[in-house]
Design a protein around this motif. Structure first.
Motif, PDB file in Angstrom:
ATOM      1  N   CYS A  88       0.860  -1.183   0.000  1.00  0.00           N
ATOM      2  CA  CYS A  88       0.000   0.000   0.000  1.00  0.00           C
ATOM      3  C   CYS A  88       0.893   1.227   0.000  1.00  0.00           C
ATOM      4  O   CYS A  88       1.755   1.385   0.862  1.00  0.00           O
ATOM      5  CB  CYS A  88      -0.894   0.017   1.229  1.00  0.00           C
ATOM      6  SG  CYS A  88      -1.860   1.535   1.322  1.00  0.00           S
ATOM      7  N   LEU A  89       0.695   2.114  -0.967  1.00  0.00           N
ATOM      8  CA  LEU A  89       1.608   3.258  -1.087  1.00  0.00           C
ATOM      9  C   LEU A  89       1.377   4.302  -0.009  1.00  0.00           C
ATOM     10  O   LEU A  89       2.258   5.092   0.303  1.00  0.00           O
ATOM     11  CB  LEU A  89       1.476   3.885  -2.478  1.00  0.00           C
ATOM     12  CG  LEU A  89       1.785   2.942  -3.635  1.00  0.00           C
ATOM     13  CD1 LEU A  89       1.889   3.698  -4.937  1.00  0.00           C
ATOM     14  CD2 LEU A  89       3.044   2.134  -3.407  1.00  0.00           C
ATOM     15  N   GLU A  90       0.187   4.329   0.576  1.00  0.00           N
ATOM     16  CA  GLU A  90      -0.082   5.317   1.625  1.00  0.00           C
ATOM     17  C   GLU A  90       0.232   4.780   3.022  1.00  0.00           C
ATOM     18  O   GLU A  90       0.214   5.537   3.987  1.00  0.00           O
ATOM     19  CB  GLU A  90      -1.555   5.745   1.593  1.00  0.00           C
ATOM     20  CG  GLU A  90      -1.919   6.664   0.434  1.00  0.00           C
ATOM     21  CD  GLU A  90      -2.194   5.922  -0.871  1.00  0.00           C
ATOM     22  OE1 GLU A  90      -2.369   4.692  -0.828  1.00  0.00           O
ATOM     23  OE2 GLU A  90      -2.216   6.573  -1.935  1.00  0.00           O
ATOM     24  N   ASP A  91       0.444   3.480   3.129  1.00  0.00           N
ATOM     25  CA  ASP A  91       0.643   2.887   4.456  1.00  0.00           C
ATOM     26  C   ASP A  91       1.562   1.684   4.305  1.00  0.00           C
ATOM     27  O   ASP A  91       1.128   0.590   3.953  1.00  0.00           O
ATOM     28  CB  ASP A  91      -0.720   2.463   5.023  1.00  0.00           C
ATOM     29  CG  ASP A  91      -0.588   1.739   6.350  1.00  0.00           C
ATOM     30  OD1 ASP A  91       0.536   1.666   6.895  1.00  0.00           O
ATOM     31  OD2 ASP A  91      -1.601   1.234   6.842  1.00  0.00           O
ATOM     32  N   GLU A  92       2.849   1.897   4.576  1.00  0.00           N
ATOM     33  CA  GLU A  92       3.806   0.831   4.267  1.00  0.00           C
ATOM     34  C   GLU A  92       3.646  -0.381   5.165  1.00  0.00           C
ATOM     35  O   GLU A  92       4.182  -1.448   4.867  1.00  0.00           O
ATOM     36  CB  GLU A  92       5.249   1.360   4.309  1.00  0.00           C
ATOM     37  CG  GLU A  92       5.657   1.939   5.634  1.00  0.00           C
ATOM     38  CD  GLU A  92       7.061   2.535   5.561  1.00  0.00           C
ATOM     39  OE1 GLU A  92       7.715   2.600   6.613  1.00  0.00           O
ATOM     40  OE2 GLU A  92       7.464   2.930   4.451  1.00  0.00           O
ATOM     41  N   ALA A  93       2.902  -0.257   6.254  1.00  0.00           N
ATOM     42  CA  ALA A  93       2.674  -1.410   7.124  1.00  0.00           C
ATOM     43  C   ALA A  93       1.646  -2.356   6.516  1.00  0.00           C
ATOM     44  O   ALA A  93       1.477  -3.477   6.994  1.00  0.00           O
ATOM     45  CB  ALA A  93       2.206  -0.943   8.497  1.00  0.00           C
ATOM     46  N   THR A  94       0.940  -1.891   5.499  1.00  0.00           N
ATOM     47  CA  THR A  94      -0.106  -2.713   4.907  1.00  0.00           C
ATOM     48  C   THR A  94       0.393  -3.321   3.607  1.00  0.00           C
ATOM     49  O   THR A  94       0.839  -2.613   2.711  1.00  0.00           O
ATOM     50  CB  THR A  94      -1.365  -1.864   4.650  1.00  0.00           C
ATOM     51  OG1 THR A  94      -1.792  -1.356   5.905  1.00  0.00           O
ATOM     52  CG2 THR A  94      -2.470  -2.700   4.042  1.00  0.00           C
ATOM     53  N   GLN A  95       0.309  -4.613   3.548  1.00  0.00           N
ATOM     54  CA  GLN A  95       0.869  -5.362   2.426  1.00  0.00           C
ATOM     55  C   GLN A  95      -0.130  -6.444   2.050  1.00  0.00           C
ATOM     56  O   GLN A  95      -0.532  -7.234   2.887  1.00  0.00           O
ATOM     57  CB  GLN A  95       2.186  -5.985   2.919  1.00  0.00           C
ATOM     58  CG  GLN A  95       2.816  -7.007   2.021  1.00  0.00           C
ATOM     59  CD  GLN A  95       3.675  -6.365   0.951  1.00  0.00           C
ATOM     60  OE1 GLN A  95       4.464  -5.473   1.252  1.00  0.00           O
ATOM     61  NE2 GLN A  95       3.501  -6.807  -0.273  1.00  0.00           N
ATOM     62  N   LEU A  96      -0.535  -6.464   0.807  1.00  0.00           N
ATOM     63  CA  LEU A  96      -1.470  -7.496   0.355  1.00  0.00           C
ATOM     64  C   LEU A  96      -0.702  -8.699  -0.164  1.00  0.00           C
ATOM     65  O   LEU A  96       0.405  -8.571  -0.665  1.00  0.00           O
ATOM     66  CB  LEU A  96      -2.343  -6.970  -0.787  1.00  0.00           C
ATOM     67  CG  LEU A  96      -3.208  -5.762  -0.482  1.00  0.00           C
ATOM     68  CD1 LEU A  96      -4.035  -5.433  -1.704  1.00  0.00           C
ATOM     69  CD2 LEU A  96      -4.089  -6.026   0.718  1.00  0.00           C
ATOM     70  N   LYS A  97      -1.333  -9.845  -0.047  1.00  0.00           N
ATOM     71  CA  LYS A  97      -0.764 -11.056  -0.624  1.00  0.00           C
ATOM     72  C   LYS A  97      -0.766 -10.940  -2.153  1.00  0.00           C
ATOM     73  O   LYS A  97      -1.728 -10.435  -2.736  1.00  0.00           O
ATOM     74  CB  LYS A  97      -1.612 -12.242  -0.191  1.00  0.00           C
ATOM     75  CG  LYS A  97      -1.120 -13.574  -0.680  1.00  0.00           C
ATOM     76  CD  LYS A  97      -1.931 -14.694  -0.025  1.00  0.00           C
ATOM     77  CE  LYS A  97      -1.537 -16.043  -0.595  1.00  0.00           C
ATOM     78  NZ  LYS A  97      -2.345 -17.127  -0.029  1.00  0.00           N
ATOM     79  N   THR A  98       0.312 -11.386  -2.771  1.00  0.00           N
ATOM     80  CA  THR A  98       0.364 -11.418  -4.236  1.00  0.00           C
ATOM     81  C   THR A  98       0.442 -12.879  -4.687  1.00  0.00           C
ATOM     82  O   THR A  98       0.822 -13.758  -3.905  1.00  0.00           O
ATOM     83  CB  THR A  98       1.586 -10.669  -4.788  1.00  0.00           C
ATOM     84  OG1 THR A  98       2.761 -11.270  -4.255  1.00  0.00           O
ATOM     85  CG2 THR A  98       1.556  -9.198  -4.422  1.00  0.00           C
ATOM     86  N   TYR A  99       0.071 -13.116  -5.903  1.00  0.00           N
ATOM     87  CA  TYR A  99       0.081 -14.465  -6.467  1.00  0.00           C
ATOM     88  C   TYR A  99       0.867 -14.419  -7.768  1.00  0.00           C
ATOM     89  O   TYR A  99       0.904 -13.395  -8.452  1.00  0.00           O
ATOM     90  CB  TYR A  99      -1.344 -14.928  -6.779  1.00  0.00           C
ATOM     91  CG  TYR A  99      -2.264 -14.889  -5.585  1.00  0.00           C
ATOM     92  CD1 TYR A  99      -2.578 -16.038  -4.871  1.00  0.00           C
ATOM     93  CD2 TYR A  99      -2.816 -13.670  -5.164  1.00  0.00           C
ATOM     94  CE1 TYR A  99      -3.416 -15.989  -3.772  1.00  0.00           C
ATOM     95  CE2 TYR A  99      -3.647 -13.617  -4.068  1.00  0.00           C
ATOM     96  CZ  TYR A  99      -3.947 -14.769  -3.372  1.00  0.00           C
ATOM     97  OH  TYR A  99      -4.778 -14.709  -2.283  1.00  0.00           O
ATOM     98  N   ARG A 100       1.449 -15.554  -8.114  1.00  0.00           N
ATOM     99  CA  ARG A 100       2.096 -15.641  -9.420  1.00  0.00           C
ATOM    100  C   ARG A 100       1.015 -15.891 -10.460  1.00  0.00           C
ATOM    101  O   ARG A 100       0.056 -16.631 -10.215  1.00  0.00           O
ATOM    102  CB  ARG A 100       3.116 -16.770  -9.426  1.00  0.00           C
ATOM    103  CG  ARG A 100       4.219 -16.512  -8.398  1.00  0.00           C
ATOM    104  CD  ARG A 100       5.401 -17.414  -8.618  1.00  0.00           C
ATOM    105  NE  ARG A 100       5.003 -18.822  -8.575  1.00  0.00           N
ATOM    106  CZ  ARG A 100       5.691 -19.801  -9.142  1.00  0.00           C
ATOM    107  NH1 ARG A 100       6.792 -19.526  -9.810  1.00  0.00           N
ATOM    108  NH2 ARG A 100       5.293 -21.049  -9.049  1.00  0.00           N
TER     109      ARG A 100
END
Ligand code: FES
Length: 112
Positions: A88-100
């Motif tokens: 998340c560009l506004e909140d670096e503590a927030t990270q979403l799971k990504t998939y290949r």
């Protein structure tokens, strides 16, 4: 990761260029994005769940670019998520799971 972990999701043409589509993969909602750059498709997949609005909406977000990053803006509160990293560009503590994600014989395939 072995080949068998790739799951077939849909035909590439089922995703409108420069838009997202939601798929259910092993009980998780995944937002898959098809970005066209100079005629080539780039695919990205992140969790569809927006942690800020707590709704499964990111596949319907607005796609754009910020600096060199391809991002989706949540349709609810407008935070931006990097499609490559889930950050998340506004909140670096927030990270979403990504998939290949890949395309084989015009079929979109996903791997956790
Ligand atoms: S490339 Fe997306 S946050 Fe760095």
């Amino acid at each position: 990761m072995s080949e068998s972990n790739w799951k077939e999701i849909c035909h590439i043409d089922a995703i409108v260029p420069n838009a997202g589509r939601c798929a259910l993969v092993e009980g998780e909602q995944v937002a898959i994005f098809r970005i066209q750059k100079s005629g080539n498709d780039e695919l990205y997949a992140i969790n569809n769940h927006d942690p800020f609005s707590k709704a499964n909406v990111l596949s319907r977000g607005i796609i754009g670019s910020l600096s060199d990053r391809v991002v989706v803006a949540s349709p609810i509160y407008k935070q931006h998520f990097c499609l490559a990293t889930g950050e998340c560009l506004e909140d670096e503590a927030t990270q979403l799971k990504t998939y290949r994600v890949r395309v084989e014989n015009n079929m979109v395939q996903l791997s956790a």
